[in-house]
Design an enzyme around this catalytic site. Structure first.
Site, PDB file in Angstrom:
ATOM      1  N   ILE A  29       0.821  -1.216   0.000  1.00 57.02           N
ATOM      2  CA  ILE A  29       0.000   0.000   0.000  1.00 57.02           C
ATOM      3  C   ILE A  29       0.861   1.274   0.000  1.00 57.02           C
ATOM      4  CG2 ILE A  29      -0.347   0.378   2.497  1.00 57.02           C
ATOM      5  CD1 ILE A  29      -3.091   0.281  -0.221  1.00 57.02           C
ATOM      6  N   HIS A  92       6.732 -11.915   5.016  1.00 54.38           N
ATOM      7  CA  HIS A  92       6.372 -11.413   3.692  1.00 54.38           C
ATOM      8  C   HIS A  92       7.626 -11.103   2.900  1.00 54.38           C
ATOM      9  CE1 HIS A  92       6.419  -8.104   6.598  1.00 54.38           C
ATOM     10  NE2 HIS A  92       6.845  -7.320   5.625  1.00 54.38           N
TER      11      HIS A  92
END
Ligand code: 5GP
Length: 128
Positions: A29, A92
């Site tokens: 994001i 991640h």
């Protein structure tokens, strides 16, 4: 529950790039570059090297497929890979299109409009 588990469950929206039974890939994001993608194991584990070897290897293999697709659609010199995890304690892999060393440094950020996120996620997804 981590913020990424909430994203995987669909409780928080994301620009999804790909998914299988084990992994979920979506756009960061706050991207370093257009196409900056995160690949996350669905099972919540804090640190990369705490993953069992099989999951670790499969995460790398899944990430490789996504990176190849990113390289097809985002103009860049190559796709870089980074694993940090200081902000979100859920493994991640960052896949970041690179043109310069600073693109991997989490300093220079790019602002994208929702339509751009949407289009990039769709384009990567189509090229898998
Ligand atoms: P790290 O934990 O590797 O230091 O950084 C976490 C990364 O996750 C950051 O690049 C940040 O922009 C991204 N991130 C944090 N929260 C969200 C979120 O709610 N949605 C998405 N798509 N990315 C997020």
């Amino acid at each position: 529950m981590s913020i990424f588990t909430k994203i995987i469950k669909g409780e928080i929206p994301s620009y999804k790039v790909a998914e299988n039974d084990q992994f979920y890939a979506f756009l960061d994001i706050n991207p370093n570059a257009k196409g900056h993608t995160l690949v996350v194991p669905k099972r919540e584990v804090n640190k990369l090297f705490d993953l069992d070897e099989k999951t670790y290897t499969e995460l790398m293999s899944f990430s490789r497929k996504i990176a190849i697709a990113i390289e097809k659609v985002i103009p860049c010199d190559r796709v870089g890979m980074s694993v940090i995890g200081l902000e979100v304690p859920h493994v991640h892999v960052h896949l970041i299109p690179l043109k310069a060393m600073e693109d991997i440094q989490f300093i220079k950020k790019v602002k994208l409009q929702p339509e751009e996120f949407e289009a990039v996620a769709k384009a990567i997804s189509k090229n898998l």
